[in-house]
Scaffold this motif. Structure first.
Motif, PDB file in Angstrom:
ATOM      1  N   SER A   1       0.840  -1.194   0.000  1.00 33.99           N
ATOM      2  CA  SER A   1       0.000   0.000   0.000  1.00 33.99           C
ATOM      3  C   SER A   1       0.877   1.246   0.000  1.00 33.99           C
ATOM      4  O   SER A   1       1.745   1.387  -0.840  1.00 33.99           O
ATOM      5  CB  SER A   1      -0.967  -0.057   1.189  1.00 33.99           C
ATOM      6  OG  SER A   1      -1.892   0.989   1.128  1.00 33.99           O
ATOM      7  N   GLU A   2       0.659   2.134   0.985  1.00 33.15           N
ATOM      8  CA  GLU A   2       1.392   3.399   1.020  1.00 33.15           C
ATOM      9  C   GLU A   2       2.715   3.314   1.778  1.00 33.15           C
ATOM     10  O   GLU A   2       3.378   4.322   1.994  1.00 33.15           O
ATOM     11  CB  GLU A   2       0.511   4.488   1.640  1.00 33.15           C
ATOM     12  CG  GLU A   2       0.321   4.381   3.139  1.00 33.15           C
ATOM     13  CD  GLU A   2      -0.807   3.461   3.604  1.00 33.15           C
ATOM     14  OE1 GLU A   2      -1.060   3.429   4.812  1.00 33.15           O
ATOM     15  OE2 GLU A   2      -1.434   2.786   2.774  1.00 33.15           O
ATOM     16  N   ILE A   3       3.133   2.123   2.180  1.00 28.93           N
ATOM     17  CA  ILE A   3       4.334   1.960   2.992  1.00 28.93           C
ATOM     18  C   ILE A   3       5.572   1.852   2.100  1.00 28.93           C
ATOM     19  O   ILE A   3       5.634   1.030   1.201  1.00 28.93           O
ATOM     20  CB  ILE A   3       4.226   0.714   3.904  1.00 28.93           C
ATOM     21  CG1 ILE A   3       3.001   0.811   4.802  1.00 28.93           C
ATOM     22  CG2 ILE A   3       5.504   0.528   4.723  1.00 28.93           C
ATOM     23  CD1 ILE A   3       2.935   2.030   5.687  1.00 28.93           C
ATOM     24  N   ASP A   4       6.552   2.702   2.386  1.00 31.17           N
ATOM     25  CA  ASP A   4       7.805   2.714   1.640  1.00 31.17           C
ATOM     26  C   ASP A   4       8.889   1.875   2.299  1.00 31.17           C
ATOM     27  O   ASP A   4       9.742   1.321   1.626  1.00 31.17           O
ATOM     28  CB  ASP A   4       8.316   4.153   1.521  1.00 31.17           C
ATOM     29  CG  ASP A   4       8.653   4.544   0.104  1.00 31.17           C
ATOM     30  OD1 ASP A   4       8.317   3.795  -0.828  1.00 31.17           O
ATOM     31  OD2 ASP A   4       9.253   5.623  -0.072  1.00 31.17           O
ATOM     32  N   GLU A   5       8.844   1.807   3.642  1.00 33.62           N
ATOM     33  CA  GLU A   5       9.914   1.130   4.357  1.00 33.62           C
ATOM     34  C   GLU A   5       9.389   0.511   5.647  1.00 33.62           C
ATOM     35  O   GLU A   5       8.578   1.107   6.345  1.00 33.62           O
ATOM     36  CB  GLU A   5      11.012   2.153   4.693  1.00 33.62           C
ATOM     37  CG  GLU A   5      12.238   1.592   5.333  1.00 33.62           C
ATOM     38  CD  GLU A   5      13.304   2.661   5.580  1.00 33.62           C
ATOM     39  OE1 GLU A   5      14.336   2.273   6.155  1.00 33.62           O
ATOM     40  OE2 GLU A   5      13.117   3.837   5.225  1.00 33.62           O
TER      41      GLU A   5
END
Length: 130
Positions: free
Chosen positions: A96-100
């Protein structure tokens, strides 16, 4: 007030944390409830969306409520974070919106949101966060 839920998942004295796209600070995984959701339902949905794992519903346990000033340009706005521990199945992965996704310890306290700093302090005081 911003009212959110969060998952406290600790391993070897570190806590699972996430950084959303476009953000510079880390946040505990979780988010806001959708209309009609109870806390466990919101936690299960948010963690599935952010980390691709399934929370085991019967394992959800309250872990505290924490409040702090909201980050950024939201002067006067308080964030209330209702935290839960829970077991999960699957393999943790950013989605989803998680980069790290990162495992943080107390030395990383300056890398997290204001409310997460209070949670880090609590976990350190209780011996759960190294």
């Amino acid at each position: 007030m911003i009212d959110k839920i969060a998952w406290l998942h600790l391993r070897d004295g570190r806590i699972l944390s996430t950084r959303s796209r476009g953000k510079s600070v880390f946040y505990l995984p979780g988010g806001k409830r959708e209309p009609g959701e109870n806390d466990a339902e919101a936690l299960i949905r948010e963690i599935r969306e952010e980390l691709t794992v399934e929370i085991v519903p019967a394992s959800v346990e309250p872990a505290g409520v924490f409040e702090a000033q909201a980050d950024g340009h939201m002067a006067g706005v308080v964030v209330r974070m209702t935290c839960y521990t829970a077991d999960f199945t699957g393999t943790l992965a950013a989605d989803s919106e998680i980069d790290e996704v990162a495992w943080l310890d107390y030395a990383d306290r300056d890398r997290v949101s204001a409310v997460d700093k209070i949670i880090f302090d609590h976990l350190r005081e209780t011996g759960l966060l190294r």
